[in-house]
Design a protein around this motif. Sequence first.
Motif, PDB file in Angstrom:
ATOM      1  N   UNK A 144       0.706  -1.249   0.100  1.00  0.00           N
ATOM      2  CA  UNK A 144      -0.050  -0.055   0.047  1.00  0.00           C
ATOM      3  C   UNK A 144       0.791   1.269   0.092  1.00  0.00           C
ATOM      4  N   UNK A 145       0.680   2.288  -1.099  1.00  0.00           N
ATOM      5  CA  UNK A 145       1.196   3.402  -0.892  1.00  0.00           C
ATOM      6  C   UNK A 145       0.286   4.611  -1.171  1.00  0.00           C
ATOM      7  N   UNK A 146      -0.213   5.145   0.178  1.00  0.00           N
ATOM      8  CA  UNK A 146      -1.287   6.029   0.478  1.00  0.00           C
ATOM      9  C   UNK A 146      -0.872   7.236   1.245  1.00  0.00           C
ATOM     10  N   UNK A 147      -0.842   8.373   0.646  1.00  0.00           N
ATOM     11  CA  UNK A 147      -0.486   9.735   1.481  1.00  0.00           C
ATOM     12  C   UNK A 147      -1.687  10.706   1.674  1.00  0.00           C
ATOM     13  N   UNK A 148      -2.058  11.029   2.980  1.00  0.00           N
ATOM     14  CA  UNK A 148      -3.279  12.113   2.936  1.00  0.00           C
ATOM     15  C   UNK A 148      -2.497  13.093   3.935  1.00  0.00           C
ATOM     16  N   UNK A 149      -2.549  14.228   3.328  1.00  0.00           N
ATOM     17  CA  UNK A 149      -2.152  15.564   3.744  1.00  0.00           C
ATOM     18  C   UNK A 149      -3.271  16.790   3.892  1.00  0.00           C
ATOM     19  N   UNK A 150      -3.101  17.644   4.944  1.00  0.00           N
ATOM     20  CA  UNK A 150      -4.019  18.634   4.980  1.00  0.00           C
ATOM     21  C   UNK A 150      -2.939  19.710   5.371  1.00  0.00           C
ATOM     22  N   UNK A 151      -2.992  20.766   4.349  1.00  0.00           N
ATOM     23  CA  UNK A 151      -1.843  21.648   4.552  1.00  0.00           C
ATOM     24  C   UNK A 151      -2.131  23.074   3.698  1.00  0.00           C
ATOM     25  N   UNK A 152      -1.131  24.071   3.688  1.00  0.00           N
ATOM     26  CA  UNK A 152      -1.428  25.000   2.840  1.00  0.00           C
ATOM     27  C   UNK A 152      -0.476  25.223   2.039  1.00  0.00           C
ATOM     28  N   UNK A 153      -0.779  25.604   0.656  1.00  0.00           N
ATOM     29  CA  UNK A 153      -0.096  25.765  -0.664  1.00  0.00           C
ATOM     30  C   UNK A 153       1.222  26.984  -0.077  1.00  0.00           C
ATOM     31  N   UNK A 154       2.429  26.443  -0.477  1.00  0.00           N
ATOM     32  CA  UNK A 154       3.482  27.592  -0.439  1.00  0.00           C
ATOM     33  C   UNK A 154       3.755  28.496  -1.319  1.00  0.00           C
ATOM     34  N   UNK A 155       3.064  28.214  -2.556  1.00  0.00           N
ATOM     35  CA  UNK A 155       3.124  29.120  -3.943  1.00  0.00           C
ATOM     36  C   UNK A 155       2.197  28.610  -4.741  1.00  0.00           C
ATOM     37  N   UNK A 156       1.926  29.569  -5.742  1.00  0.00           N
ATOM     38  CA  UNK A 156       0.850  28.900  -6.889  1.00  0.00           C
ATOM     39  C   UNK A 156       1.354  27.857  -7.482  1.00  0.00           C
ATOM     40  N   UNK A 157       0.851  26.988  -8.173  1.00  0.00           N
ATOM     41  CA  UNK A 157       1.289  25.756  -9.059  1.00  0.00           C
ATOM     42  C   UNK A 157       2.375  26.355 -10.021  1.00  0.00           C
ATOM     43  N   UNK A 158       3.201  25.454 -10.207  1.00  0.00           N
ATOM     44  CA  UNK A 158       4.018  25.761 -11.468  1.00  0.00           C
ATOM     45  C   UNK A 158       3.571  24.728 -12.466  1.00  0.00           C
ATOM     46  N   UNK A 159       3.271  25.194 -13.617  1.00  0.00           N
ATOM     47  CA  UNK A 159       2.515  24.418 -14.945  1.00  0.00           C
ATOM     48  C   UNK A 159       3.823  24.078 -15.763  1.00  0.00           C
ATOM     49  N   UNK A 160       3.915  22.822 -16.316  1.00  0.00           N
ATOM     50  CA  UNK A 160       4.966  22.453 -17.506  1.00  0.00           C
ATOM     51  C   UNK A 160       4.169  21.304 -18.204  1.00  0.00           C
ATOM     52  N   UNK A 161       4.382  21.538 -19.591  1.00  0.00           N
ATOM     53  CA  UNK A 161       3.735  20.645 -20.418  1.00  0.00           C
ATOM     54  C   UNK A 161       4.908  19.745 -20.982  1.00  0.00           C
TER      55      UNK A 161
END
Length: 163
Positions: free
Chosen positions: A4-21
């Motif tokens: 099983x490989x499962x992660x559950x997190x509740x937190x705050x974004x440190x910055x806006x998402x960086x987008x790459x194509x």
Amino acid sequence: MIGVNKVILIGNLGKDPEIVMFDNVKKASFPLATTEQYKNHEGIKMDETEWHNIVCWRGLADVADKFLRKSMQVYIEGKLKSRQWEDKDGNKRRTVEIVAENFKILTRNYSAQNGYSNTLQHQNNSSVLDDFAATEFTFDADSSLSDLASSDLKYKPNNDLPF
């Protein structure tokens, strides 16, 4: 044997998402801070913040790009993934990331505080993000992205939460 490989997190974004194509596949990445409180041996409350590297792919990356912003609180489910590469100097590098499988926006009234009310609208002209608390986004990596191509992203708010 199956693991099983499962992660559950509740937190705050440190910055806006960086987008790459990559060959028409979108990747969104952002840091997420989780903070735990505990009392030290002297009884003083201490905060310990851990930073996590979050990665979203394909349709989930589209949603992250469209709605997630720095400081928003989110619930994220995913899996741990480690990868290695060589930097430009030939040194081997290794990192561990959480590959998000879905997320829920927990921040309430985010649009009113941050000026998004004019860009995201319901048909009745109320702000989409005003009702985004605990909205869940789940995307199958192999599913069609045709729903995301439209300017109207369909979502189902979960109004059954006790908070």
